[in-house]
Write a protein that holds these residues in place. Structure first.
Motif, PDB file in Angstrom:
ATOM      1  N   VAL A  98      51.163  46.004  41.826  1.00 14.09           N
ATOM      2  CA  VAL A  98      50.882  45.962  40.387  1.00 14.09           C
ATOM      3  C   VAL A  98      49.449  45.487  40.170  1.00 14.09           C
ATOM      4  O   VAL A  98      49.005  44.517  40.779  1.00 14.09           O
ATOM      5  CB  VAL A  98      51.851  45.019  39.658  1.00 14.09           C
ATOM      6  N   VAL A  99      48.725  46.174  39.310  1.00 15.36           N
ATOM      7  CA  VAL A  99      47.368  45.783  38.917  1.00 15.36           C
ATOM      8  C   VAL A  99      47.318  45.719  37.399  1.00 15.36           C
ATOM      9  O   VAL A  99      47.725  46.677  36.718  1.00 15.36           O
ATOM     10  CB  VAL A  99      46.312  46.778  39.437  1.00 15.36           C
ATOM     11  N   VAL A 100      46.843  44.596  36.856  1.00 18.02           N
ATOM     12  CA  VAL A 100      46.700  44.462  35.407  1.00 18.02           C
ATOM     13  C   VAL A 100      45.416  45.149  34.978  1.00 18.02           C
ATOM     14  O   VAL A 100      44.330  44.824  35.462  1.00 18.02           O
ATOM     15  CB  VAL A 100      46.677  42.977  34.999  1.00 18.02           C
ATOM     16  N   LEU A 101      45.538  46.104  34.060  1.00 15.65           N
ATOM     17  CA  LEU A 101      44.366  46.806  33.531  1.00 15.65           C
ATOM     18  C   LEU A 101      43.846  46.152  32.257  1.00 15.65           C
ATOM     19  O   LEU A 101      42.646  45.979  32.080  1.00 15.65           O
ATOM     20  CB  LEU A 101      44.728  48.273  33.257  1.00 15.65           C
ATOM     21  N   GLU A 102      44.750  45.768  31.376  1.00 18.10           N
ATOM     22  CA  GLU A 102      44.404  45.094  30.124  1.00 18.10           C
ATOM     23  C   GLU A 102      45.569  44.178  29.729  1.00 18.10           C
ATOM     24  O   GLU A 102      46.726  44.498  30.024  1.00 18.10           O
ATOM     25  CB  GLU A 102      44.158  46.108  28.991  1.00 18.10           C
ATOM     26  N   PRO A 103      45.266  43.037  29.086  1.00 17.04           N
ATOM     27  CA  PRO A 103      43.966  42.474  28.718  1.00 17.04           C
ATOM     28  C   PRO A 103      43.316  41.731  29.893  1.00 17.04           C
ATOM     29  O   PRO A 103      43.980  41.400  30.881  1.00 17.04           O
ATOM     30  CB  PRO A 103      44.322  41.508  27.586  1.00 17.04           C
ATOM     31  N   GLU A 104      42.053  41.420  29.752  1.00 13.63           N
ATOM     32  CA  GLU A 104      41.290  40.787  30.821  1.00 13.63           C
ATOM     33  C   GLU A 104      41.800  39.378  31.115  1.00 13.63           C
ATOM     34  O   GLU A 104      41.780  38.923  32.260  1.00 13.63           O
ATOM     35  CB  GLU A 104      39.802  40.735  30.432  1.00 13.63           C
ATOM     36  N   VAL A 105      42.263  38.667  30.079  1.00 11.25           N
ATOM     37  CA  VAL A 105      42.762  37.305  30.278  1.00 11.25           C
ATOM     38  C   VAL A 105      43.972  37.304  31.213  1.00 11.25           C
ATOM     39  O   VAL A 105      44.083  36.478  32.127  1.00 11.25           O
ATOM     40  CB  VAL A 105      43.125  36.657  28.928  1.00 11.25           C
ATOM     41  N   LEU A 106      44.898  38.249  30.991  1.00  6.59           N
ATOM     42  CA  LEU A 106      46.071  38.338  31.857  1.00  6.59           C
ATOM     43  C   LEU A 106      45.661  38.766  33.258  1.00  6.59           C
ATOM     44  O   LEU A 106      46.215  38.277  34.256  1.00  6.59           O
ATOM     45  CB  LEU A 106      47.080  39.325  31.268  1.00  6.59           C
ATOM     46  N   ARG A 107      44.692  39.652  33.352  1.00  8.29           N
ATOM     47  CA  ARG A 107      44.200  40.101  34.656  1.00  8.29           C
ATOM     48  C   ARG A 107      43.673  38.915  35.467  1.00  8.29           C
ATOM     49  O   ARG A 107      43.972  38.767  36.653  1.00  8.29           O
ATOM     50  CB  ARG A 107      43.097  41.145  34.443  1.00  8.29           C
ATOM     51  N   LYS A 108      42.886  38.044  34.804  1.00 11.21           N
ATOM     52  CA  LYS A 108      42.351  36.865  35.485  1.00 11.21           C
ATOM     53  C   LYS A 108      43.452  35.891  35.867  1.00 11.21           C
ATOM     54  O   LYS A 108      43.403  35.273  36.932  1.00 11.21           O
ATOM     55  CB  LYS A 108      41.324  36.178  34.585  1.00 11.21           C
ATOM     56  N   ALA A 109      44.456  35.735  35.002  1.00 17.65           N
ATOM     57  CA  ALA A 109      45.552  34.810  35.292  1.00 17.65           C
ATOM     58  C   ALA A 109      46.331  35.246  36.532  1.00 17.65           C
ATOM     59  O   ALA A 109      46.684  34.420  37.386  1.00 17.65           O
ATOM     60  CB  ALA A 109      46.481  34.711  34.089  1.00 17.65           C
ATOM     61  N   VAL A 110      46.593  36.536  36.650  1.00 17.65           N
ATOM     62  CA  VAL A 110      47.307  37.055  37.824  1.00 17.65           C
ATOM     63  C   VAL A 110      46.447  36.894  39.072  1.00 17.65           C
ATOM     64  O   VAL A 110      46.928  36.509  40.142  1.00 17.65           O
ATOM     65  CB  VAL A 110      47.700  38.523  37.603  1.00 17.65           C
ATOM     66  N   ARG A 111      45.163  37.163  38.933  1.00 17.58           N
ATOM     67  CA  ARG A 111      44.253  37.031  40.076  1.00 17.58           C
ATOM     68  C   ARG A 111      44.202  35.583  40.560  1.00 17.58           C
ATOM     69  O   ARG A 111      44.167  35.309  41.766  1.00 17.58           O
ATOM     70  CB  ARG A 111      42.857  37.510  39.689  1.00 17.58           C
ATOM     71  N   GLU A 112      44.189  34.623  39.634  1.00 13.96           N
ATOM     72  CA  GLU A 112      44.168  33.209  40.015  1.00 13.96           C
ATOM     73  C   GLU A 112      45.401  32.846  40.831  1.00 13.96           C
ATOM     74  O   GLU A 112      45.318  32.093  41.807  1.00 13.96           O
ATOM     75  CB  GLU A 112      44.101  32.333  38.767  1.00 13.96           C
ATOM     76  N   ARG A 113      46.543  33.383  40.459  1.00 13.42           N
ATOM     77  CA  ARG A 113      47.767  33.093  41.209  1.00 13.42           C
ATOM     78  C   ARG A 113      47.723  33.715  42.606  1.00 13.42           C
ATOM     79  O   ARG A 113      48.183  33.110  43.570  1.00 13.42           O
ATOM     80  CB  ARG A 113      48.977  33.574  40.419  1.00 13.42           C
ATOM     81  N   HIS A 114      47.168  34.908  42.721  1.00 11.58           N
ATOM     82  CA  HIS A 114      47.014  35.528  44.038  1.00 11.58           C
ATOM     83  C   HIS A 114      46.095  34.705  44.925  1.00 11.58           C
ATOM     84  O   HIS A 114      46.389  34.464  46.098  1.00 11.58           O
ATOM     85  CB  HIS A 114      46.464  36.951  43.885  1.00 11.58           C
ATOM     86  N   LEU A 115      44.978  34.234  44.359  1.00 11.59           N
ATOM     87  CA  LEU A 115      44.034  33.429  45.138  1.00 11.59           C
ATOM     88  C   LEU A 115      44.651  32.107  45.560  1.00 11.59           C
ATOM     89  O   LEU A 115      44.381  31.607  46.656  1.00 11.59           O
ATOM     90  CB  LEU A 115      42.761  33.179  44.314  1.00 11.59           C
ATOM     91  N   ALA A 116      45.496  31.528  44.687  1.00 14.77           N
ATOM     92  CA  ALA A 116      46.145  30.263  45.031  1.00 14.77           C
ATOM     93  C   ALA A 116      47.085  30.447  46.218  1.00 14.77           C
ATOM     94  O   ALA A 116      47.165  29.597  47.106  1.00 14.77           O
ATOM     95  CB  ALA A 116      46.921  29.716  43.827  1.00 14.77           C
ATOM     96  N   VAL A 117      47.798  31.573  46.257  1.00 15.59           N
ATOM     97  CA  VAL A 117      48.707  31.844  47.370  1.00 15.59           C
ATOM     98  C   VAL A 117      47.912  32.025  48.667  1.00 15.59           C
ATOM     99  O   VAL A 117      48.262  31.509  49.721  1.00 15.59           O
ATOM    100  CB  VAL A 117      49.553  33.090  47.083  1.00 15.59           C
ATOM    101  N   VAL A 118      46.799  32.759  48.590  1.00 14.90           N
ATOM    102  CA  VAL A 118      45.962  32.969  49.771  1.00 14.90           C
ATOM    103  C   VAL A 118      45.416  31.656  50.297  1.00 14.90           C
ATOM    104  O   VAL A 118      45.375  31.392  51.496  1.00 14.90           O
ATOM    105  CB  VAL A 118      44.818  33.955  49.465  1.00 14.90           C
ATOM    106  N   GLY A 119      45.009  30.763  49.343  1.00 14.62           N
ATOM    107  CA  GLY A 119      44.481  29.467  49.752  1.00 14.62           C
ATOM    108  C   GLY A 119      45.504  28.624  50.480  1.00 14.62           C
ATOM    109  O   GLY A 119      45.209  27.945  51.458  1.00 14.62           O
ATOM    110  N   ARG A 120      46.765  28.646  50.012  1.00 11.79           N
ATOM    111  CA  ARG A 120      47.815  27.855  50.666  1.00 11.79           C
ATOM    112  C   ARG A 120      48.108  28.402  52.052  1.00 11.79           C
ATOM    113  O   ARG A 120      48.391  27.646  52.978  1.00 11.79           O
ATOM    114  CB  ARG A 120      49.088  27.867  49.807  1.00 11.79           C
TER     115      ARG A 120
END
Length: 327
Positions: A302-324
């Protein structure tokens, strides 16, 4: 805290407990081991000031006074009547409640405080059996990244600043608040405080805080108002914000994947993204912020196309998982 400083603080407490008169700083310097190692008078007074602050933060009543009207310099002592702990007598049900409270918190910030209180009770002769069977096994999980920094800011009375996502219209705004406390309401965590930008008290849902909580200024910058009920404030704010937002988000779904999202979405058009076949869909969300974790759970499908705020929120969660995973 270093071993040398801990030993010096213990010796300082013993010294001030053992005297009936007020001891000046110079007198303490000659009695308490560790102070003689200060290379200069200025270094000693800085060390002594830090130690006094440390004792007061630990709850030790440091008394300041003079022995006679002819003295020109203040002295220090610890009155035993103020320092010694009175008898603590807990009924069996009260002791069980304490043990239950120790089990309650599942966050590092509060686990340490709970076990510290338990240690003090045992030192006072009160036995609390943590291993006793309980009818209820309580757990309060604080998975919000903002919880720890906000709790620390509440305890230190320090102003904080963070980026906050509004549910409708979906946008990201920076907020600067004086945090009064954190509250759990209907399974969600909130911080309540004075919003400096709007010059009024407000509550903020922690799951809508994006990025880091940044401290502003020094600790002790404000005082929490007396007789304010944080839980009632959050409950009232939640009731006033019950109208569901009409936010439509646009997603790309990999072909034949993310069935949970497809069942709720409306197809728009087929589209190939980075060489992978898929479909663009639209989805109406009552709370895009809360849905960010749900959407992130589908990973690269799944890729969020719009809105940008939701796109960034999902990306932050992905990065948090990668960091752990990298830790």
């Amino acid at each position: 805290m270093s071993v040398a400083r801990a030993e010096r603080l213990v010796n300082l407490v013993l010294c001030l407990l053992s005297t009936r008169s007020h001891l000046t700083a110079e007198r303490i310097r000659g009695i308490v081991p560790g102070y003689a190692d200060a290379p200069s008078d200025e270094a000693f007074f800085r060390m002594f000031e830090r130690d006094k602050t440390e004792l007061r933060e630990l709850g030790i009543p440091l008394e300041v006074g003079r022995n006679s009207a002819f003295d020109t310099i203040d002295g220090y002592r610890i009155a035993r009547r103020d320092y010694e702990l009175g008898d603590i007598d807990l009924e069996p049900d009260e002791a069980a409640a304490v043990a239950l409270a120790v089990r309650l918190w599942d966050s590092p910030e509060l686990t340490g405080a709970a076990h510290g209180a338990l240690l003090k009770l045992r030192a006072a002769g009160v036995e609390v059996d943590e291993a006793a069977p309980a009818v209820v096994e309580p757990k309060v999980r604080t998975t919000e990244p903002a919880f720890g920094p906000l709790l620390a800011a509440v305890q230190a009375a320090q102003v904080v600043r963070f980026d906050y996502r509004r549910p409708s219209p979906t946008e990201l705004r920076t907020r600067t608040i004086e945090p009064w406390g954190v509250v759990s309401w209907r399974g969600r965590w909130y911080v309540v405080g004075h919003d400096q930008d709007r010059a009024a008290p407000r509550c903020f849902r922690m799951s809508r805080i994006a990025g880091e909580v940044r401290p502003v200024g020094r600790p002790g910058a404000f005082r929490r108002p007396e007789r304010v009920n944080l839980l009632e404030f959050v409950a009232k704010g939640s009731r006033e914000d019950t109208a569901p937002p009409t936010t439509t988000v646009q997603l790309w779904l990999a072909r034949n994947r993310a069935a949970g999202l497809r069942r709720r979405a409306t197809p728009v058009e087929p589209r190939t993204l980075d060489g992978v076949s898929g479909d663009v869909v639209e989805l109406k969300l009552f709370d895009p912020d809360s849905a960010a974790g749900w959407i992130a759970g589908f990973g690269p499908d799944v890729v969020v196309l719009e809105p940008e705020v939701l796109r960034k929120a999902v990306r932050e969660r992905h990065l948090a998982v990668v960091g752990r995973e990298e830790e």
